[in-house]
Write an enzyme that holds these catalytic residues in place. Structure first.
Site, short mmCIF file in Angstrom:
data_model
loop_
_atom_site.label_atom_id
_atom_site.label_comp_id
_atom_site.label_asym_id
_atom_site.label_seq_id
_atom_site.Cartn_x
_atom_site.Cartn_y
_atom_site.Cartn_z
N LYS A 1 39.89 38.18 48.81
CA LYS A 1 40.46 37.26 47.82
C LYS A 1 41.32 36.17 48.45
O LYS A 1 41.69 36.24 49.63
CB LYS A 1 41.26 38.07 46.78
CG LYS A 1 40.28 38.83 45.85
CD LYS A 1 40.95 39.50 44.69
CE LYS A 1 39.90 40.12 43.77
NZ LYS A 1 40.52 40.87 42.66
N ARG B 1 38.17 48.79 45.73
CA ARG B 1 36.98 48.00 45.36
C ARG B 1 36.75 46.94 46.43
O ARG B 1 37.53 45.99 46.54
CB ARG B 1 37.22 47.35 44.00
CG ARG B 1 36.02 46.58 43.49
CD ARG B 1 36.25 45.96 42.11
NE ARG B 1 35.09 45.24 41.65
CZ ARG B 1 34.80 43.99 42.02
NH1 ARG B 1 35.63 43.34 42.84
NH2 ARG B 1 33.72 43.39 41.57
N1 LIG Z 1 38.68 46.30 38.35
C1 LIG Z 1 38.47 45.14 39.01
N2 LIG Z 1 37.33 44.42 38.81
C2 LIG Z 1 37.14 43.25 39.49
N3 LIG Z 1 36.01 42.52 39.26
C3 LIG Z 1 35.82 41.34 39.93
C4 LIG Z 1 36.75 40.90 40.85
C5 LIG Z 1 36.51 39.62 41.58
O1 LIG Z 1 35.86 39.90 42.78
P1 LIG Z 1 34.28 39.71 42.98
O2 LIG Z 1 33.54 40.61 42.07
O3 LIG Z 1 33.98 39.84 44.40
O4 LIG Z 1 34.02 38.19 42.60
P2 LIG Z 1 33.35 37.56 41.33
O5 LIG Z 1 34.19 37.97 40.16
O6 LIG Z 1 33.37 36.10 41.64
O7 LIG Z 1 31.95 38.12 41.23
N4 LIG Z 1 37.90 41.60 41.10
C6 LIG Z 1 38.11 42.78 40.42
C7 LIG Z 1 39.30 43.58 40.61
O8 LIG Z 1 40.20 43.23 41.40
N5 LIG Z 1 39.42 44.73 39.89
#
Ligand SMILES: Nc1nc2ncc(COP(=O)(O)OP(=O)(O)O)nc2c(=O)[nH]1
Length: 287
Positions: free
Chosen positions: A226, A261
């Site tokens: 992040k 995660r």
């Molecule tokens: N529970 C939980 N869910 C999440 N889902 C997405 C993201 C964002 O990360 P990522 O999925 O890599 O990116 P994107 O939302 O752009 O797909 N962060 C979280 C988090 O910190 N906690």
């Protein structure tokens, strides 16, 4: 000795939480902030999920809609088209629990029907119908804190006391979930790193995350690749933020998070093995 360590029954697949567990991220999206487009078709996403399990992922999180600021909202039918086939195939080809990263109740239902055993909701079941859907589905639910909405949450995040305000939000969402008939044993909390928070806010929450253990439910930590990691390390490209992400998740584990995660499963698994070896050393007797 009867094992009293917590665990989650994810649709028949048990996730033991006797130690920190690694949740591998599978984004079936064209625009996720760090791996958008890398696995945005069924075949690539399934292959990536299998790879993460081979690297040691204890569970997988399947997402069909990016949550990054400015991401295009995904229509229901498109999100279903993205995630359902991936869940179906991974549920058949792996034994690990599968989580669906969505806030839409219809996607929750379809995902569980396809083999998902956990709901990961960044909106903490605030979407109309989400509480009822999660209660009916009877699988564990991750309730995450977010200030504002993904489109604008990072514009000017402000808190008088970020720990107290996130704590109050999670207590409120846990209460709403239990009032809707969701058993407390099926609740997981998440401080929502990067969701309406500056790097300072994220670091305060990480430093004090043990404060949230009093809520009596497992805690998930998601700092992987992040922006805050980039700001602290100077690593512009999300893919270059692996070491910083591993460090942050190790700290989260030390402060009580039992689900991490991550995009980078192998490095995280390695770091946890070193930590477990040190953690296993008995403390000296104090006579
Ligand atoms: N529970 C939980 N869910 C999440 N889902 C997405 C993201 C964002 O990360 P990522 O999925 O890599 O990116 P994107 O939302 O752009 O797909 N962060 C979280 C988090 O910190 N906690």
């Amino acid at each position: 000795m009867f094992d009293t360590s917590p665990q989650l029954d994810c649709g028949g697949r048990v996730l033991r939480l006797d130690r920190p567990r690694v949740m591998g991220i599978v984004n079936v999206t064209p625009d996720s902030f760090s791996d958008g487009g890398a696995h945005d078709n069924t075949e690539a996403a399934v292959a990536h999920g299998l790879q993460l399990v081979a690297e040691g992922a204890d569970l997988l999180d399947i997402g069909g809609e990016s949550t990054r600021p400015g991401a295009a909202p995904v229509p229901l039918e498109e999100e279903l088209r993205r995630v359902v086939p991936v869940i179906e195939q991974l549920a058949r080809q792996t034994q690990v629990p599968i989580s669906i990263d969505t806030f839409k109740p219809e996607v929750m239902r379809a995902a569980v029907a396809a083999g998902a055993g956990m709901i990961n909701d960044i909106h903490a079941l605030r979407q109309d119908g989400a509480l009822a859907a999660a209660a009916e589905l009877g699988v564990p639910v991750v309730l995450m804190h977010m200030q504002g909405e993904p489109g604008s949450m990072q514009d000017t995040p402000h808190y008088d006391d970020v720990v107290a305000e996130v704590h109050r939000f999670l207590v409120d969402r846990m209460f709403s979930a239990e009032m809707a008939g969701i058993a407390k044993k099926n609740l997981v909390i998440d401080l929502g790193f990067g969701f309406g928070k500056t790097t300072d806010h994220n670091m305060i929450l990480l430093a004090r995350s043990a404060r949230f253990l009093e809520l009596g439910v497992p805690m998930l930590a998601g700092l992987s690749r992040k922006r805050s990691i980039g700001e602290l390390t100077g690593r512009e490209a999300p893919r270059e933020r692996v070491a910083g992400s591993v460090a942050a998740h190790l700290i989260a584990a030390q402060r009580g998070a039992t689900i991490l995660r991550v995009h980078d499963v192998a490095p995280t698994v390695d770091a946890l093995k070193v930590w477990a070896a040190v953690d296993a050393v008995p403390m000296p007797r104090v006579d």
